[in-house]
Design a protein around this motif. Structure first.
Motif, PDB file in Angstrom:
ATOM      1  N   ALA A  47      -1.276  -8.603 -11.922  1.00  0.00           N
ATOM      2  CA  ALA A  47      -1.888  -7.350 -11.511  1.00  0.00           C
ATOM      3  C   ALA A  47      -3.324  -7.589 -11.106  1.00  0.00           C
ATOM      4  CB  ALA A  47      -1.822  -6.327 -12.645  1.00  0.00           C
ATOM      5  N   HIS A  48      -3.787  -6.754 -10.199  1.00  0.00           N
ATOM      6  CA  HIS A  48      -5.209  -6.702  -9.843  1.00  0.00           C
ATOM      7  C   HIS A  48      -5.574  -5.225  -9.775  1.00  0.00           C
ATOM      8  CE1 HIS A  48      -8.792  -8.562  -7.591  1.00  0.00           C
ATOM      9  NE2 HIS A  48      -9.112  -7.327  -7.938  1.00  0.00           N
ATOM     10  N   GLY A  49      -6.344  -4.776 -10.757  1.00  0.00           N
ATOM     11  CA  GLY A  49      -6.660  -3.364 -10.838  1.00  0.00           C
ATOM     12  C   GLY A  49      -5.404  -2.547 -11.034  1.00  0.00           C
ATOM     13  N   LYS A  50      -5.181  -1.568 -10.172  1.00  0.00           N
ATOM     14  CA  LYS A  50      -4.021  -0.692 -10.263  1.00  0.00           C
ATOM     15  C   LYS A  50      -2.876  -1.158  -9.369  1.00  0.00           C
ATOM     16  CE  LYS A  50      -7.050   3.211 -11.326  1.00  0.00           C
ATOM     17  NZ  LYS A  50      -7.460   4.593 -10.988  1.00  0.00           N
ATOM     18  N   HIS A  51      -2.914  -2.419  -8.968  1.00  0.00           N
ATOM     19  CA  HIS A  51      -1.918  -2.975  -8.062  1.00  0.00           C
ATOM     20  C   HIS A  51      -1.102  -4.053  -8.779  1.00  0.00           C
ATOM     21  CE1 HIS A  51      -3.862  -1.153  -4.469  1.00  0.00           C
ATOM     22  NE2 HIS A  51      -4.907  -1.202  -5.269  1.00  0.00           N
ATOM     23  N   LEU A  52       0.226  -3.991  -8.632  1.00  0.00           N
ATOM     24  CA  LEU A  52       1.135  -4.982  -9.207  1.00  0.00           C
ATOM     25  C   LEU A  52       1.647  -5.891  -8.098  1.00  0.00           C
ATOM     26  CD1 LEU A  52       2.872  -5.914 -11.692  1.00  0.00           C
ATOM     27  CD2 LEU A  52       4.645  -4.366 -10.825  1.00  0.00           C
ATOM     28  N   LEU A  53       1.705  -7.190  -8.378  1.00  0.00           N
ATOM     29  CA  LEU A  53       2.172  -8.169  -7.402  1.00  0.00           C
ATOM     30  C   LEU A  53       3.299  -9.003  -8.008  1.00  0.00           C
ATOM     31  CD1 LEU A  53      -1.329  -9.372  -6.165  1.00  0.00           C
ATOM     32  CD2 LEU A  53       0.213  -7.817  -4.954  1.00  0.00           C
ATOM     33  N   HIS A  54       4.457  -8.994  -7.350  1.00  0.00           N
ATOM     34  CA  HIS A  54       5.573  -9.870  -7.699  1.00  0.00           C
ATOM     35  C   HIS A  54       5.596 -10.988  -6.662  1.00  0.00           C
ATOM     36  CE1 HIS A  54       8.191  -6.818 -10.146  1.00  0.00           C
ATOM     37  NE2 HIS A  54       7.095  -7.169 -10.773  1.00  0.00           N
ATOM     38  N   VAL A  55       5.282 -12.186  -7.085  1.00  0.00           N
ATOM     39  CA  VAL A  55       5.160 -13.313  -6.158  1.00  0.00           C
ATOM     40  C   VAL A  55       6.474 -14.082  -6.092  1.00  0.00           C
ATOM     41  CG1 VAL A  55       3.885 -15.409  -5.606  1.00  0.00           C
ATOM     42  CG2 VAL A  55       2.697 -13.473  -6.673  1.00  0.00           C
ATOM     43  N   TYR A  56       7.116 -14.054  -4.940  1.00  0.00           N
ATOM     44  CA  TYR A  56       8.356 -14.798  -4.722  1.00  0.00           C
ATOM     45  C   TYR A  56       8.101 -16.066  -3.908  1.00  0.00           C
ATOM     46  CZ  TYR A  56      10.937 -10.751  -6.417  1.00  0.00           C
ATOM     47  OH  TYR A  56      11.433  -9.728  -7.197  1.00  0.00           O
ATOM     48  N   GLY A  57       6.931 -16.199  -3.373  1.00  0.00           N
ATOM     49  CA  GLY A  57       6.570 -17.347  -2.554  1.00  0.00           C
ATOM     50  C   GLY A  57       5.458 -16.941  -1.607  1.00  0.00           C
ATOM     51  N   PRO A  58       4.904 -17.883  -0.873  1.00  0.00           N
ATOM     52  CA  PRO A  58       3.754 -17.564  -0.012  1.00  0.00           C
ATOM     53  C   PRO A  58       4.062 -16.564   1.095  1.00  0.00           C
ATOM     54  CG  PRO A  58       4.616 -19.748   0.476  1.00  0.00           C
ATOM     55  CD  PRO A  58       5.274 -19.298  -0.783  1.00  0.00           C
ATOM     56  N   ASP A  59       5.329 -16.439   1.454  1.00  0.00           N
ATOM     57  CA  ASP A  59       5.677 -15.524   2.543  1.00  0.00           C
ATOM     58  C   ASP A  59       6.337 -14.247   2.050  1.00  0.00           C
ATOM     59  OD1 ASP A  59       7.898 -16.859   1.632  1.00  0.00           O
ATOM     60  OD2 ASP A  59       8.926 -16.794   3.561  1.00  0.00           O
ATOM     61  N   ALA A  60       6.382 -14.039   0.760  1.00  0.00           N
ATOM     62  CA  ALA A  60       7.056 -12.854   0.227  1.00  0.00           C
ATOM     63  C   ALA A  60       6.465 -12.464  -1.118  1.00  0.00           C
ATOM     64  CB  ALA A  60       8.555 -13.093   0.108  1.00  0.00           C
ATOM     65  N   ILE A  61       5.569 -11.502  -1.096  1.00  0.00           N
ATOM     66  CA  ILE A  61       4.935 -10.985  -2.305  1.00  0.00           C
ATOM     67  C   ILE A  61       5.106  -9.477  -2.297  1.00  0.00           C
ATOM     68  CG2 ILE A  61       2.785 -10.775  -3.602  1.00  0.00           C
ATOM     69  CD1 ILE A  61       1.915 -13.329  -1.874  1.00  0.00           C
ATOM     70  N   VAL A  62       5.792  -8.953  -3.287  1.00  0.00           N
ATOM     71  CA  VAL A  62       6.010  -7.516  -3.361  1.00  0.00           C
ATOM     72  C   VAL A  62       4.782  -6.860  -3.988  1.00  0.00           C
ATOM     73  CG1 VAL A  62       7.412  -5.660  -4.320  1.00  0.00           C
ATOM     74  CG2 VAL A  62       8.511  -7.746  -3.494  1.00  0.00           C
ATOM     75  N   HIS A  63       4.216  -5.930  -3.252  1.00  0.00           N
ATOM     76  CA  HIS A  63       3.033  -5.192  -3.710  1.00  0.00           C
ATOM     77  C   HIS A  63       3.444  -3.774  -4.070  1.00  0.00           C
ATOM     78  CE1 HIS A  63      -0.312  -2.353  -2.311  1.00  0.00           C
ATOM     79  NE2 HIS A  63      -0.661  -2.778  -3.514  1.00  0.00           N
ATOM     80  N   VAL A  64       3.101  -3.354  -5.291  1.00  0.00           N
ATOM     81  CA  VAL A  64       3.422  -2.006  -5.760  1.00  0.00           C
ATOM     82  C   VAL A  64       2.144  -1.309  -6.223  1.00  0.00           C
ATOM     83  CG1 VAL A  64       4.641  -0.619  -7.481  1.00  0.00           C
ATOM     84  CG2 VAL A  64       5.763  -2.608  -6.463  1.00  0.00           C
ATOM     85  N   HIS A  65       1.941  -0.099  -5.722  1.00  0.00           N
ATOM     86  CA  HIS A  65       0.888   0.778  -6.244  1.00  0.00           C
ATOM     87  C   HIS A  65       1.579   2.054  -6.691  1.00  0.00           C
ATOM     88  CE1 HIS A  65      -2.534   3.519  -6.458  1.00  0.00           C
ATOM     89  NE2 HIS A  65      -3.324   2.472  -6.449  1.00  0.00           N
ATOM     90  N   LEU A  66       1.488   2.365  -7.967  1.00  0.00           N
ATOM     91  CA  LEU A  66       2.239   3.487  -8.513  1.00  0.00           C
ATOM     92  C   LEU A  66       1.729   4.832  -8.025  1.00  0.00           C
ATOM     93  CD1 LEU A  66       2.812   2.342 -12.202  1.00  0.00           C
ATOM     94  CD2 LEU A  66       4.438   2.281 -10.297  1.00  0.00           C
ATOM     95  N   GLY A  67       0.426   4.932  -7.751  1.00  0.00           N
ATOM     96  CA  GLY A  67      -0.112   6.219  -7.360  1.00  0.00           C
ATOM     97  C   GLY A  67       0.035   7.236  -8.480  1.00  0.00           C
ATOM     98  N   LEU A  68       0.164   8.512  -8.113  1.00  0.00           N
ATOM     99  CA  LEU A  68       0.237   9.572  -9.113  1.00  0.00           C
ATOM    100  C   LEU A  68       1.615   9.717  -9.742  1.00  0.00           C
ATOM    101  CD1 LEU A  68      -1.828  12.384  -7.339  1.00  0.00           C
ATOM    102  CD2 LEU A  68      -2.517  11.057  -9.342  1.00  0.00           C
ATOM    103  N   TYR A  69       2.658   9.357  -8.987  1.00  0.00           N
ATOM    104  CA  TYR A  69       4.001   9.697  -9.437  1.00  0.00           C
ATOM    105  C   TYR A  69       4.908   8.490  -9.694  1.00  0.00           C
ATOM    106  CZ  TYR A  69       2.285  14.075  -7.521  1.00  0.00           C
ATOM    107  OH  TYR A  69       1.520  15.175  -7.256  1.00  0.00           O
ATOM    108  N   GLY A  70       4.465   7.291  -9.341  1.00  0.00           N
ATOM    109  CA  GLY A  70       5.320   6.128  -9.498  1.00  0.00           C
ATOM    110  C   GLY A  70       5.562   5.764 -10.955  1.00  0.00           C
ATOM    111  N   LYS A  71       6.794   5.317 -11.236  1.00  0.00           N
ATOM    112  CA  LYS A  71       7.149   4.899 -12.593  1.00  0.00           C
ATOM    113  C   LYS A  71       8.189   3.798 -12.547  1.00  0.00           C
ATOM    114  CE  LYS A  71       6.262   9.171 -15.163  1.00  0.00           C
ATOM    115  NZ  LYS A  71       6.854  10.214 -16.059  1.00  0.00           N
ATOM    116  N   PHE A  72       8.031   2.816 -13.455  1.00  0.00           N
ATOM    117  CA  PHE A  72       9.061   1.809 -13.672  1.00  0.00           C
ATOM    118  C   PHE A  72       9.902   2.248 -14.870  1.00  0.00           C
ATOM    119  CE2 PHE A  72       6.104  -0.975 -11.384  1.00  0.00           C
ATOM    120  CZ  PHE A  72       6.986  -1.706 -10.587  1.00  0.00           C
ATOM    121  N   ALA A  73      11.190   2.059 -14.755  1.00  0.00           N
ATOM    122  CA  ALA A  73      12.101   2.303 -15.884  1.00  0.00           C
ATOM    123  C   ALA A  73      12.775   0.980 -16.209  1.00  0.00           C
ATOM    124  CB  ALA A  73      13.128   3.362 -15.524  1.00  0.00           C
ATOM    125  N   GLU A  74      12.580   0.497 -17.424  1.00  0.00           N
ATOM    126  CA  GLU A  74      13.099  -0.805 -17.845  1.00  0.00           C
ATOM    127  C   GLU A  74      14.397  -0.620 -18.638  1.00  0.00           C
ATOM    128  OE1 GLU A  74      11.476  -3.275 -16.648  1.00  0.00           O
ATOM    129  OE2 GLU A  74       9.586  -2.292 -16.112  1.00  0.00           O
TER     130      GLU A  74
END
Length: 267
Positions: A47-74
């Motif tokens: 994570a960097h601040g309020k940003h989540l990064l899933h690194v799959y490789g140099p050409d594919a990094i998933v960036h998630v910003h939850l904002g006001l309504y985003g939620k992860f359910a595990e």
């Protein structure tokens, strides 16, 4: 909106349960290019601040910003059919996760992540944070310190709670100009912020009250609020300050609620 400690908690969880695995990644909602990472090995989650990064490789990094309504359910097995608007689903060997309602969910390259980081200030929870860079950005401005602390280009990860509580803990008038903040003051504020946010990562809630002012010491009733945690001023407008008894003040600054003690925060 979740503050930075929440994203770091999520990053640590995903690092623990998914890193090193080839993951099945889909977008039941159809609004995320899941095929770019589906079947690939997750190298790391960070994570960097309020940003989540899933690194799959140099050409594919998933960036998630939850904002006001985003939620992860595990979840744990079995995997069930998607319910509601699931933007991204991750299925690993032993766990699965659904993401709903984020402000951003996209695939970036290294260059894209570099551009993202360039827009953000130092993150107190990252080992590579440079507090001097944050101070330089604060001192270049005559805006109120309360405004600057909420600016993600100045410090990444601070939200309304950490902002209000940090200012209280250092006795600072929220309207103090950024240009008036000196190195001595910042040298006291930064490690305090780091410690508070690290505690938030561990506990999963924000606690900012010093031991001498806790309910079990003072005899007051514990705080009851959906945000949880013991705090000095956040969402305590009109209630007595835990230190001096002055009613906590409230105002709207830059479209965000601001709380402070008019007596304790004169510095």
């Amino acid at each position: 909106m979740p503050e930075g400690h929440v994203l770091h908690r999520i990053a640590r969880l995903h690092q623990r349960v998914y890193a090193g695995q080839a993951l099945t990644v889909t977008s039941p909602q159809g609004r995320f290019a899941a095929e770019a990472v589906d079947g690939r090995v997750l190298v790391k989650a960070e994570a960097h601040g309020k940003h989540l990064l899933h690194v799959y490789g140099p050409d594919a990094i998933v960036h998630v910003h939850l904002g006001l309504y985003g939620k992860f359910a595990e979840h744990e097995p079995p995997v069930t059919e998607p319910v509601g608007q699931v933007r991204m689903r991750i299925v690993g060997e032993r766990n699965w996760t659904d993401l709903r309602g984020p402000a951003a969910c996209e695939v970036l390259t290294l260059d894209g992540v570099a551009a993202l980081r360039a827009r953000l200030g130092p993150d107190p929870l990252r080992r590579d944070a440079k507090p001097a860079e944050a101070l330089a950005r604060v001192r270049r401005s005559k805006q109120p310190l309360a405004t600057l602390l909420m600016d993600q280009k100045v410090v990444a990860g601070i939200g309304n709670i950490y902002r209000a509580e940090l200012l209280f803990r250092h006795g600072l008038d929220p309207m103090k100009q950024g240009s008036a903040v000196d190195e001595e003051l910042w040298a006291a504020m930064w490690p305090d912020l780091v410690a508070l946010m690290r505690d938030g990562v561990k506990a999963g809630r924000i606690d900012t009250v010093r031991p001498a002012h806790l309910p079990e010491v003072t005899g007051r009733a514990p705080r009851e609020d959906r945000h949880g945690g013991e705090v000095y001023v956040y969402r305590r407008a009109g209630q007595p300050c835990l230190v001096c008894g002055t009613p906590v003040a409230h105002a709207v600054l830059a479209a965000r609620n601001l709380y402070w003690c008019p007596t304790c925060q004169r510095g």
